[in-house]
Design a protein around this motif. Structure first.
Motif, mmCIF file in Angstrom:
data_model
loop_
_atom_site.group_PDB
_atom_site.id
_atom_site.type_symbol
_atom_site.label_atom_id
_atom_site.label_comp_id
_atom_site.label_asym_id
_atom_site.label_seq_id
_atom_site.Cartn_x
_atom_site.Cartn_y
_atom_site.Cartn_z
ATOM 1 N N PRO A 282 -30.885 -52.639 -23.471
ATOM 2 C CA PRO A 282 -29.439 -52.348 -23.502
ATOM 3 C C PRO A 282 -29.020 -51.513 -24.701
ATOM 4 N N GLN A 283 -29.724 -51.659 -25.846
ATOM 5 C CA GLN A 283 -29.364 -50.875 -27.027
ATOM 6 C C GLN A 283 -29.578 -49.393 -26.794
ATOM 7 N N ASP A 284 -30.664 -49.052 -26.099
ATOM 8 C CA ASP A 284 -30.921 -47.637 -25.821
ATOM 9 C C ASP A 284 -29.860 -47.066 -24.877
ATOM 10 N N VAL A 285 -29.496 -47.829 -23.856
ATOM 11 C CA VAL A 285 -28.461 -47.371 -22.928
ATOM 12 C C VAL A 285 -27.134 -47.194 -23.669
ATOM 13 N N GLU A 286 -26.795 -48.140 -24.534
ATOM 14 C CA GLU A 286 -25.541 -48.061 -25.289
ATOM 15 C C GLU A 286 -25.549 -46.858 -26.229
ATOM 16 N N THR A 287 -26.692 -46.601 -26.865
ATOM 17 C CA THR A 287 -26.796 -45.461 -27.784
ATOM 18 C C THR A 287 -26.654 -44.151 -27.029
ATOM 19 N N LEU A 288 -27.335 -44.031 -25.892
ATOM 20 C CA LEU A 288 -27.229 -42.812 -25.093
ATOM 21 C C LEU A 288 -25.810 -42.617 -24.582
ATOM 22 N N ASP A 289 -25.168 -43.687 -24.198
ATOM 23 C CA ASP A 289 -23.790 -43.617 -23.714
ATOM 24 C C ASP A 289 -22.868 -43.111 -24.814
ATOM 25 N N ALA A 290 -23.012 -43.636 -26.017
ATOM 26 C CA ALA A 290 -22.175 -43.202 -27.137
ATOM 27 C C ALA A 290 -22.405 -41.730 -27.459
ATOM 28 N N ASP A 291 -23.668 -41.284 -27.399
ATOM 29 C CA ASP A 291 -23.981 -39.881 -27.694
ATOM 30 C C ASP A 291 -23.373 -38.958 -26.645
ATOM 31 N N CYS A 292 -23.467 -39.363 -25.364
ATOM 32 C CA CYS A 292 -22.875 -38.562 -24.298
ATOM 33 C C CYS A 292 -21.351 -38.532 -24.407
ATOM 34 N N ALA A 293 -20.765 -39.632 -24.857
ATOM 35 C CA ALA A 293 -19.302 -39.722 -24.941
ATOM 36 C C ALA A 293 -18.741 -38.877 -26.074
ATOM 37 N N THR A 294 -19.484 -38.738 -27.172
ATOM 38 C CA THR A 294 -18.957 -38.034 -28.352
ATOM 39 C C THR A 294 -19.582 -36.659 -28.553
ATOM 40 N N GLY A 295 -20.890 -36.541 -28.313
ATOM 41 C CA GLY A 295 -21.592 -35.278 -28.551
ATOM 42 C C GLY A 295 -21.889 -35.010 -30.001
ATOM 43 N N PHE A 296 -21.544 -35.963 -30.873
ATOM 44 C CA PHE A 296 -21.781 -35.793 -32.304
ATOM 45 C C PHE A 296 -22.440 -37.051 -32.862
ATOM 46 N N LEU A 297 -23.434 -36.849 -33.713
ATOM 47 C CA LEU A 297 -24.213 -37.962 -34.241
ATOM 48 C C LEU A 297 -23.358 -38.937 -35.028
ATOM 49 N N ARG A 298 -22.544 -38.441 -35.934
ATOM 50 C CA ARG A 298 -21.770 -39.339 -36.805
ATOM 51 C C ARG A 298 -20.689 -40.085 -36.004
ATOM 52 N N ARG A 299 -20.101 -39.441 -35.015
ATOM 53 C CA ARG A 299 -19.111 -40.150 -34.187
ATOM 54 C C ARG A 299 -19.796 -41.236 -33.357
ATOM 55 N N SER A 300 -20.999 -40.938 -32.890
ATOM 56 C CA SER A 300 -21.754 -41.958 -32.155
ATOM 57 C C SER A 300 -22.060 -43.135 -33.056
ATOM 58 N N ALA A 301 -22.451 -42.848 -34.296
ATOM 59 C CA ALA A 301 -22.748 -43.910 -35.247
ATOM 60 C C ALA A 301 -21.517 -44.771 -35.518
ATOM 61 N N ASP A 302 -20.340 -44.120 -35.614
ATOM 62 C CA ASP A 302 -19.103 -44.887 -35.831
ATOM 63 C C ASP A 302 -18.816 -45.811 -34.646
ATOM 64 N N LEU A 303 -19.031 -45.300 -33.425
ATOM 65 C CA LEU A 303 -18.802 -46.130 -32.239
ATOM 66 C C LEU A 303 -19.739 -47.331 -32.208
ATOM 67 N N LEU A 304 -20.964 -47.109 -32.648
ATOM 68 C CA LEU A 304 -21.982 -48.166 -32.583
ATOM 69 C C LEU A 304 -22.002 -49.041 -33.825
ATOM 70 N N HIS A 305 -21.211 -48.660 -34.836
ATOM 71 C CA HIS A 305 -21.171 -49.401 -36.106
ATOM 72 C C HIS A 305 -22.558 -49.447 -36.742
#
Length: 347
Positions: A282-305
């Protein structure tokens, strides 16, 4: 006309009671000229009959029982001594009845005929009471693609929607009671809800998408034909995710076309097949989802805390597994399409 002919036939056999029957008819004609509502109709009928009178409409589920003194009766109902169906355009929409303790009055049949006709006319004029929960049969008639437009319009009218206002359909999954969800998202206008099969269905003319409560997934159809809005809402629900629990069909755009792709074709797609292998994490799916949603590494990191370096390592590993370069725009498009298709296969 058939109802009036039956009434005329009955009156021809009353003989000594004909005058009384005509007085009953005149009594209800006066009520209709005064444009009374259903509670007033129930009170007047109970007073005329000299016993408890009741009204029940399928569309609201509400029962009105009134004593001859005009007070609502909350005690358990007596057995009805006589009943009559309330019909509108040859469709049964409810029942009226009398609860006479002694033998029936000779004019009870005439009284019930007029009582039922008046109840139908009032329902058509004013619509049902403003309750949120509705008869599932009426809601199904509204959203069905098989019914004719006259039947759909009649069902909407019985549910309380004005003829000149378009209705949108919302399909809901969640544990919160449907009437609460409906009241939250449409607090100031008519809203009706019913459970159809395994989903909740909400009908409304306006809706505040931001007011859906936590724990509810919802697909929102477009305003217009309710049968088309129903299909759109079911499609939109399939695109909901934990990160995006409320989806409007209009927001999907071309993504909605994915819902029309045969499942076998999606399963055979190489990107979807590989994605299915990482879905166990599930962590990989959540990470990929965040990356697709933002398109930016740091924004994905913020979403995932998470720290951006941790997210970068995950995405590098996921990208290698998928065989997709996630730092490229085309790679993100491929990943998002694969992730969406995988979810549609498993919704």
């Amino acid at each position: 006309m058939r109802h009036l002919e039956a009434l005329a036939e009955r009156l021809s056999h009353l003989d000594a009671h004909t005058h009384g029957a005509l007085r009953v008819i005149a009594f209800y004609d006066t009520l209709m000229r005064r444009r009374v509502d259903l509670p007033a109709l129930a009170r007047a009928s109970a007073g005329l009959a000299g016993c408890v009178a009741g009204i029940w409409l399928h569309g609201t589920g509400r029962v009105m029982r009134v004593s001859p003194e005009g007070r609502e009766v909350s005690l358990p109902a007596q057995s009805a001594s006589a009943t009559a169906a309330i019909t509108l355009d040859e469709e049964e929409i409810g029942t009226v009845w009398l609860e006479r303790l002694g033998p029936p009055n000779a004019l009870d049949d005439v009284l019930l005929d007029r009582f039922a006709l008046a109840a139908a006319a009032i329902t058509e004029r004013y619509g049902p009471a403003r309750t949120t929960m509705a008869d599932p049969a009426l809601v199904e008639l509204v959203i069905s693609s098989d019914g004719d437009e006259a039947a759909r319009a009649r069902a909407l009218r019985l549910l309380g929607f004005a003829d000149d206002l378009p209705v949108r359909v919302v399909v809901v999954h969640g544990q919160l009671p449907l009437d609460q969800v409906g009241a939250l998202v449409c607090p100031a206008r008519t809203v009706k809800a019913a459970r159809i099969a395994d989903v909740g269905v909400i009908l409304a003319t306006t809706m505040d998408q931001a007011r859906f409560p936590a724990g509810v997934r919802a697909g929102i159809g477009s305003v217009g034909r309710p049968d088309r809005s129903w299909r759109q809402a079911r499609t939109a629900l399939r695109f909901t995710t934990p990160r995006r629990p409320v989806v409007s069909y209009a927001e999907l755009g071309a993504l909605a076309l994915l819902a029309q792709v045969p499942q076998d074709s999606m399963r055979d797609n190489a990107d979807v097949a590989v994605l299915a292998r990482i879905a166990d994490n599930p962590q990989d799916v959540e990470t990929l989802d965040a990356d697709c949603a933002t398109g930016f590494l740091r924004r994905s990191a913020d979403l995932l805390h998470l720290h951006h370096s941790s997210v970068a390592r995950r995405l590098e590993r996921i990208g290698k597994t998928l065989g997709i370069e996630l730092t490229e725009p085309t790679g993100l498009v491929r990943a998002e399409l694969a992730l969406t298709a995988w979810r549609l296969l498993n919704d």
